[in-house]
Design an enzyme around this catalytic site. Structure first.
Site, PDB file in Angstrom:
ATOM      1  N   GLY A 239     -12.000  13.183  10.027  1.00 11.86           N
ATOM      2  CA  GLY A 239     -11.520  13.710   8.747  1.00 11.86           C
ATOM      3  C   GLY A 239     -10.780  15.022   8.777  1.00 11.86           C
ATOM      4  O   GLY A 239     -10.238  15.445   7.748  1.00 11.86           O
ATOM      5  N   GLY A 275      -9.278  10.887  13.979  1.00 13.50           N
ATOM      6  CA  GLY A 275      -8.147   9.962  14.072  1.00 13.50           C
ATOM      7  C   GLY A 275      -6.858  10.753  13.903  1.00 13.50           C
ATOM      8  O   GLY A 275      -6.186  11.122  14.854  1.00 13.50           O
ATOM      9  N   ARG A 312       2.702   5.526   3.805  1.00  9.92           N
ATOM     10  CA  ARG A 312       1.976   6.676   3.248  1.00  9.92           C
ATOM     11  C   ARG A 312       2.675   7.326   2.047  1.00  9.92           C
ATOM     12  O   ARG A 312       2.022   7.644   1.052  1.00  9.92           O
ATOM     13  CB  ARG A 312       1.683   7.714   4.327  1.00  9.92           C
ATOM     14  CG  ARG A 312       0.864   7.160   5.501  1.00  9.92           C
ATOM     15  CD  ARG A 312       0.293   8.245   6.398  1.00  9.92           C
ATOM     16  NE  ARG A 312      -0.772   8.963   5.735  1.00  9.92           N
ATOM     17  CZ  ARG A 312      -0.652  10.137   5.181  1.00  9.92           C
ATOM     18  NH1 ARG A 312       0.506  10.780   5.237  1.00  9.92           N
ATOM     19  NH2 ARG A 312      -1.669  10.696   4.579  1.00  9.92           N
ATOM     20  N   TYR A 316       0.233   6.941  -1.083  1.00  9.40           N
ATOM     21  CA  TYR A 316      -0.525   8.138  -1.460  1.00  9.40           C
ATOM     22  C   TYR A 316       0.337   9.245  -2.033  1.00  9.40           C
ATOM     23  O   TYR A 316      -0.159  10.351  -2.282  1.00  9.40           O
ATOM     24  CB  TYR A 316      -1.236   8.732  -0.234  1.00  9.40           C
ATOM     25  CG  TYR A 316      -1.979   7.741   0.642  1.00  9.40           C
ATOM     26  CD1 TYR A 316      -3.092   7.063   0.154  1.00  9.40           C
ATOM     27  CD2 TYR A 316      -1.573   7.506   1.945  1.00  9.40           C
ATOM     28  CE1 TYR A 316      -3.778   6.172   0.963  1.00  9.40           C
ATOM     29  CE2 TYR A 316      -2.256   6.610   2.763  1.00  9.40           C
ATOM     30  CZ  TYR A 316      -3.359   5.943   2.258  1.00  9.40           C
ATOM     31  OH  TYR A 316      -4.034   5.077   3.057  1.00  9.40           O
ATOM     32  N   CYS A 342      13.064  -4.235  -1.400  1.00 11.34           N
ATOM     33  CA  CYS A 342      13.322  -4.460  -2.824  1.00 11.34           C
ATOM     34  C   CYS A 342      12.141  -4.008  -3.683  1.00 11.34           C
ATOM     35  O   CYS A 342      11.453  -4.830  -4.306  1.00 11.34           O
ATOM     36  CB  CYS A 342      13.620  -5.925  -3.061  1.00 11.34           C
ATOM     37  SG  CYS A 342      15.063  -6.402  -2.143  1.00 11.34           S
ATOM     38  N   GLU A 343      11.869  -2.735  -3.669  1.00 16.50           N
ATOM     39  CA  GLU A 343      10.830  -2.129  -4.506  1.00 16.50           C
ATOM     40  C   GLU A 343      11.295  -0.714  -4.809  1.00 16.50           C
ATOM     41  O   GLU A 343      11.732  -0.002  -3.892  1.00 16.50           O
ATOM     42  CB  GLU A 343       9.505  -1.985  -3.736  1.00 16.50           C
ATOM     43  CG  GLU A 343       8.903  -3.241  -3.217  1.00 16.50           C
ATOM     44  CD  GLU A 343       7.681  -3.687  -4.007  1.00 16.50           C
ATOM     45  OE1 GLU A 343       7.280  -2.997  -4.963  1.00 16.50           O
ATOM     46  OE2 GLU A 343       7.150  -4.738  -3.651  1.00 16.50           O
TER      47      GLU A 343
HETATM   48  N1  LLP Z   1     -14.502   7.598  10.863  1.00 19.51           N
HETATM   49  C1  LLP Z   1     -14.552   6.771   9.804  1.00 19.51           C
HETATM   50  C2  LLP Z   1     -15.792   6.082   9.510  1.00 19.51           C
HETATM   51  C3  LLP Z   1     -13.412   6.585   9.002  1.00 19.51           C
HETATM   52  O1  LLP Z   1     -13.466   5.781   7.952  1.00 19.51           O
HETATM   53  C4  LLP Z   1     -12.208   7.295   9.303  1.00 19.51           C
HETATM   54  C5  LLP Z   1     -11.007   7.123   8.492  1.00 19.51           C
HETATM   55  C6  LLP Z   1     -12.206   8.137  10.430  1.00 19.51           C
HETATM   56  C7  LLP Z   1     -13.371   8.272  11.178  1.00 19.51           C
HETATM   57  C8  LLP Z   1     -10.986   8.900  10.854  1.00 19.51           C
HETATM   58  O2  LLP Z   1     -10.581   9.809   9.903  1.00 19.51           O
HETATM   59  P1  LLP Z   1      -9.406  10.856  10.226  1.00 19.51           P
HETATM   60  O3  LLP Z   1      -9.889  11.748  11.325  1.00 19.51           O
HETATM   61  O4  LLP Z   1      -8.214  10.055  10.656  1.00 19.51           O
HETATM   62  O5  LLP Z   1      -9.186  11.550   8.959  1.00 19.51           O
HETATM   63  N2  LLP Z   1      -4.755   5.643   5.592  1.00 19.51           N
HETATM   64  C9  LLP Z   1      -5.130   6.976   5.146  1.00 19.51           C
HETATM   65  C10 LLP Z   1      -6.347   7.486   5.872  1.00 19.51           C
HETATM   66  C11 LLP Z   1      -7.559   6.575   5.792  1.00 19.51           C
HETATM   67  C12 LLP Z   1      -8.744   7.069   6.581  1.00 19.51           C
HETATM   68  C13 LLP Z   1      -9.804   6.027   6.668  1.00 19.51           C
HETATM   69  N3  LLP Z   1     -10.953   6.377   7.456  1.00 19.51           N
HETATM   70  C14 LLP Z   1      -3.931   7.891   5.290  1.00 19.51           C
HETATM   71  O6  LLP Z   1      -2.876   7.446   5.733  1.00 19.51           O
HETATM   72  O7  LLP Z   1      -4.004   9.057   4.924  1.00 19.51           O
END
Ligand code: LLP
Length: 417
Positions: A239, A275, A312, A316, A342-343
């Site tokens: 996160g 991530g 994204r 978002y 086409c959006e």
């Molecule tokens: N662990 C769990 C259980 C998760 O659900 C997630 C992300 C992570 C780790 C990794 O989180 P990070 O370090 O990447 O923040 N598609 C969205 C983000 C969705 C995140 C979902 N879960 C975007 O493009 O901002």
């Protein structure tokens, strides 16, 4: 910090001109920097070096095998949410004993697959799942290592779509019910309680929500201990945010220096699931200008990349910096950068100030390494882009551009038609 920057007026990925890469591989193109990936991983590893830890890369951010391998070869594990991600992680060489498995809807097949490979732990998210994992494990005559994903009800102050740790969310179980869940799990013969897990959201730009979440988890761990339940792994989720524009997110070292004093006496191995902060700024998305066009009060730059490649901005309202690959002194215009889909929602950037591009020129959409390719689709029957990894002066195609045949692969026309 990343290794993308201008040299003599042209954008480079490490030591390679971006223009050279698009000549070799075409557009639209995702370009990743190996050195940035490595630097980000090592920053986490060093930050948490004083305590036992495993960095389990959240595959969903970017599951390309070469990227997974990059982290695995430095000792990283994987945070997975599906059988597909488990398959990728194993194929890329991740040690199964460093794989943690979250997700609210694990199926019997997926549970069986993960048990047969001997993963580190299942992060369970409901009472039905707990019973199901126990049942499958018993059929396989195994003990399933489990953790409970708790929901500490902390507001991570991020976009509502990517905030996950509050009461109204589908994830985890409320922290006040956790003890009951653990007691229930303890009674089940084919479960072995090994850990506790929380993940409160994504693109978090302050340390406080992590500290608050950790403090309430520690209280819970103490309560568990009083009931004869001891956990070995404390998974604090991912996160940590990144800088897209002007955000000032904490560095892994900032996070670690706040968390380690709380964790130090806990005799647990800490698991971190980053991530975005590992891959986001290690990737750019390069797209070519097809046309420019005058609209009502503004201009449109129509490019060959679109919302199917990078959703994204559409999904978002996310802001990604967009810069010309070759700097120039032309007059700036105010324009929306849009794709051919086409959006009306198909845009990469709105109301941007850019030197007026000419047809065929390249634009780089920055910070596209996370949740870019991994959320791409074939909408409007657009083949997916290629992915390239740069290391110093060398570059490698790590995912071939899809072709027209790929679009209809697996389809069949019934004989009566
Ligand atoms: N662990 C769990 C259980 C998760 O659900 C997630 C992300 C992570 C780790 C990794 O989180 P990070 O370090 O990447 O923040 N598609 C969205 C983000 C969705 C995140 C979902 N879960 C975007 O493009 O901002």
């Amino acid at each position: 910090m990343h290794y993308f920057g201008y040299k003599k007026g042209g954008l480079y990925a490490e030591e390679v001109p971006v223009g050279k890469l698009t000549e070799a591989y075409g557009t639209p193109l995702f370009i990743y920097s190996y050195r940035t990936l490595r630097r980000h991983f090592l920053a986490y590893d060093k930050a948490f070096g004083k305590i036992p830890h495993i960095i389990c890369y959240a595959l969903k951010a970017n599951p390309n095998s070469a990227i997974i391998r990059t982290f695995a070869s430095h000792g990283g594990g994987a945070d997975i949410v599906s059988g597909g991600e488990l398959y990728r992680a194993l194929k890329a060489g991740v040690d199964p004993r460093k794989i943690v498995y979250a997700g609210v809807g694990k199926t019997v097949e997926e549970i069986r697959f993960a048990l047969s490979k001997g993963i580190l732990m299942f992060n369970m998210e409901s009472d039905q799942e707990l019973i199901e994992i126990n049942r499958v494990a018993s059929l396989m005559k195994k003990k399933a290592p489990v953790a409970l994903r708790v929901n500490p009800d902390i507001d991570p102050k991020t976009h509502p779509y990517i905030s996950t740790g509050m009461k109204e969310h589908k994830f985890g179980v409320p922290i006040e019910d956790a003890l009951d869940f653990y007691m229930q799990a303890k009674k089940l013969k084919n479960l072995e309680i090994v850990g506790i897990h929380a993940h409160i959201g994504s693109q978090i730009t302050e340390v406080t929500p992590f500290v608050d979440a950790l403090n309430s988890i520690i209280l819970l761990i103490k309560g568990l201990g009083e009931n004869g339940i001891n956990v070995r792994y404390l998974d604090i989720g991912g996160g940590l945010g990144i800088r897209y524009v002007s955000e000032e997110p904490p560095m892994p070292s900032d996070l670690a220096s706040e968390l380690i004093p709380i964790l130090r006496d806990m005799s647990v191995t800490v698991i971190i699931e980053p991530g975005r902060s590992l891959v986001g700024n290690a990737g750019i998305f390069v797209t070519k200008v097809i046309y420019t066009k005058n609209g009502e009060g503004k201009e449109f730059i129509i490019v060959d990349g679109a919302m199917n490649d990078l959703i994204r901005p559409t999904l978002y309202g996310a802001f990604h910096n967009i810069i010309p690959v070759r700097k120039n002194r032309r007059k700036k215009i105010l324009a929306d950068i849009v794709g051919p889909i086409c959006e009306s929602g198909d845009f990469l950037g709105k109301a941007r100030n850019l030197p007026r591009p000419e047809r065929g020129e390249l634009l780089a959409v920055m910070s596209s390494g996370a949740y870019g390719f991994s959320m791409s689709s074939n909408y409007n029957s657009r083949p997916r882009a290629a992915e390239v990894l740069v290391n110093g002066e060398r570059h490698y195609l790590i995912k071939k551009r899809e072709n027209l045949n790929d679009l209809i692969r697996g389809e069949s026309i019934p004989g009566f038609l």
